[in-house]
Write a protein that holds these residues in place. Sequence first.
Motif, PDB file in Angstrom:
ATOM      1  N   UNK A  83      15.272 -10.693 -20.538  1.00 14.22           N
ATOM      2  CA  UNK A  83      15.113 -11.746 -21.546  1.00 14.22           C
ATOM      3  C   UNK A  83      15.791 -11.354 -22.860  1.00 14.22           C
ATOM      4  N   UNK A  84      15.764 -10.053 -23.189  1.00 17.29           N
ATOM      5  CA  UNK A  84      16.399  -9.590 -24.420  1.00 17.29           C
ATOM      6  C   UNK A  84      17.923  -9.615 -24.315  1.00 17.29           C
ATOM      7  N   UNK A  85      18.444  -9.364 -23.125  1.00 14.85           N
ATOM      8  CA  UNK A  85      19.899  -9.342 -22.931  1.00 14.85           C
ATOM      9  C   UNK A  85      20.466 -10.747 -22.755  1.00 14.85           C
ATOM     10  N   UNK A  86      19.650 -11.656 -22.244  1.00 12.31           N
ATOM     11  CA  UNK A  86      20.102 -13.011 -21.898  1.00 12.31           C
ATOM     12  C   UNK A  86      20.895 -13.712 -23.002  1.00 12.31           C
ATOM     13  N   UNK A  87      20.450 -13.682 -24.284  1.00 10.10           N
ATOM     14  CA  UNK A  87      21.212 -14.419 -25.308  1.00 10.10           C
ATOM     15  C   UNK A  87      22.635 -13.913 -25.505  1.00 10.10           C
ATOM     16  N   UNK A  88      22.888 -12.653 -25.156  1.00 10.32           N
ATOM     17  CA  UNK A  88      24.220 -12.102 -25.351  1.00 10.32           C
ATOM     18  C   UNK A  88      25.237 -12.702 -24.389  1.00 10.32           C
ATOM     19  N   UNK A  89      24.755 -13.322 -23.315  1.00  9.05           N
ATOM     20  CA  UNK A  89      25.637 -13.899 -22.299  1.00  9.05           C
ATOM     21  C   UNK A  89      25.441 -15.405 -22.164  1.00  9.05           C
ATOM     22  N   UNK A  90      24.834 -16.019 -23.170  1.00  8.62           N
ATOM     23  CA  UNK A  90      24.554 -17.451 -23.091  1.00  8.62           C
ATOM     24  C   UNK A  90      25.067 -18.151 -24.341  1.00  8.62           C
ATOM     25  N   UNK A 128       4.674   0.031 -10.570  1.00  2.80           N
ATOM     26  CA  UNK A 128       5.599  -1.000 -10.112  1.00  2.80           C
ATOM     27  C   UNK A 128       5.486  -2.263 -10.953  1.00  2.80           C
ATOM     28  N   UNK A 129       4.258  -2.697 -11.213  1.00  3.35           N
ATOM     29  CA  UNK A 129       4.067  -3.928 -11.997  1.00  3.35           C
ATOM     30  C   UNK A 129       4.669  -3.785 -13.386  1.00  3.35           C
ATOM     31  N   UNK A 130       4.373  -2.685 -14.063  1.00  2.00           N
ATOM     32  CA  UNK A 130       4.855  -2.527 -15.432  1.00  2.00           C
ATOM     33  C   UNK A 130       6.353  -2.270 -15.473  1.00  2.00           C
ATOM     34  N   UNK A 131       6.893  -1.689 -14.423  1.00  2.00           N
ATOM     35  CA  UNK A 131       8.356  -1.529 -14.351  1.00  2.00           C
ATOM     36  C   UNK A 131       9.031  -2.887 -14.233  1.00  2.00           C
ATOM     37  N   UNK A 132       8.489  -3.738 -13.355  1.00  2.00           N
ATOM     38  CA  UNK A 132       9.038  -5.087 -13.209  1.00  2.00           C
ATOM     39  C   UNK A 132       8.884  -5.875 -14.509  1.00  2.00           C
ATOM     40  N   UNK A 133       7.719  -5.736 -15.158  1.00  2.00           N
ATOM     41  CA  UNK A 133       7.494  -6.437 -16.421  1.00  2.00           C
ATOM     42  C   UNK A 133       8.491  -5.979 -17.486  1.00  2.00           C
ATOM     43  N   UNK A 134       8.742  -4.679 -17.560  1.00  2.00           N
ATOM     44  CA  UNK A 134       9.708  -4.153 -18.529  1.00  2.00           C
ATOM     45  C   UNK A 134      11.115  -4.665 -18.234  1.00  2.00           C
ATOM     46  N   UNK A 135      11.463  -4.747 -16.964  1.00  2.00           N
ATOM     47  CA  UNK A 135      12.786  -5.258 -16.586  1.00  2.00           C
ATOM     48  C   UNK A 135      12.927  -6.737 -16.941  1.00  2.00           C
ATOM     49  N   UNK A 136      11.856  -7.500 -16.769  1.00  2.00           N
ATOM     50  CA  UNK A 136      11.885  -8.919 -17.132  1.00  2.00           C
ATOM     51  C   UNK A 136      12.098  -9.081 -18.635  1.00  2.00           C
TER      52      UNK A 136
END
Length: 372
Positions: free
Chosen positions: A55-62, A43-51
């Motif tokens: 963060x990697x997708x964020x610049x595409x929409x900002x 669970x922890x590493x899944x959440x970390x991967x999603x974060x």
Amino acid sequence: MNRSDTPQRDESIVADTTLERRSSLAIWVSRLEGPQTMGRGVLFWTVAALVVLAAAIYPLFSNPFAVGNSAYFMVWTFMAMGLGVVWGYTGALSFGQTAFFGLAGYAYGVLTINFGAAYGFTWIALLISVALGGLLALLIGYFMFYGRIRGVFIGIVTLSVTLVFETFMAQTAGPQWRIGDARLNGFNGMSGMPPLTVPWPGGDIVLYPGLGLYYVLLAMVVLCYLGLRMLLNAPFGNVLVAIRENPERAEMLGYDTRAYQMLAFGLGGALAGLSGALYTAWGQYITPSSMGLTAAALPIVWVAVGGRRDITATLLGTLAVLFGFQSLTVYGSQYALIVMGALLLVTVLLTPEGLFATAMRWIGRRFKGAQR
């Protein structure tokens, strides 16, 4: 020799090799999920991967300004994680991280102004600057820890070094204060150094504050975070925690506590130097005020609010406090430092382990209780 034994031997060798690989993988996993860091399991590493994915997708929409500003936040996380190692895991409160930050920043400026940015030299300058920050920290750490300086006196010594360095650099305004083509410019600061560049066929890629630099910094933050997790859960990290809890007992067990403290302090200085060089490359300037009293105190607030005894809490808390501090600076600059001071006071009195660390432990207990 019976030829029928040969296949059995081959199978045995393959089995032994597979077992060694599995044991090596188990060691790596144990160092990522050891007792000195919070967060483990799928669970922890899944959440970390999603974060990280978010963060990697964020610049595409900002917009470009927000992306460059986010890169600015990530620049400071290295100094915060280094201070977390020195203060939280080793037990030595350092007010001098901005001295290593400033030294590396000025070193990056001097090197790149004199030698340029072609052929990826900016990365060589970055590595040299980080090494200088680490070497200065090792030198100071040697005299402090082998001189048996402890407790609050470590903070006094490191703060004194920072203020002396800031005062000296602020007085280098004359034309005689130059190193090659690089003028130090006193309290006005040094400017004109090139940003990071990536060698590429047909011309170097210049990493101005924007998409390219953002992704480079994101990758560096992730690698630094994972590397520190493995280091802190390795025997080296266990010894640091033992020294923090009871240095006399650690010495009686045969560990050279002074050497471990000095090495941890050197690592913290190198990471602060990394922040300094990246900050200089990001903004293409560096000033003595970046090493002043206010600048020296802010990392203490970041790490204390996040949680100095866990690298994950330190990272998350630093990003959150940086965002809040910048928002306060924009909309109410006269109150920003007062709010930061009040936040530190509330943290020390109510959640001495750190707001984010306390919240993470509470969530962990609730999740375990729900599983039962």
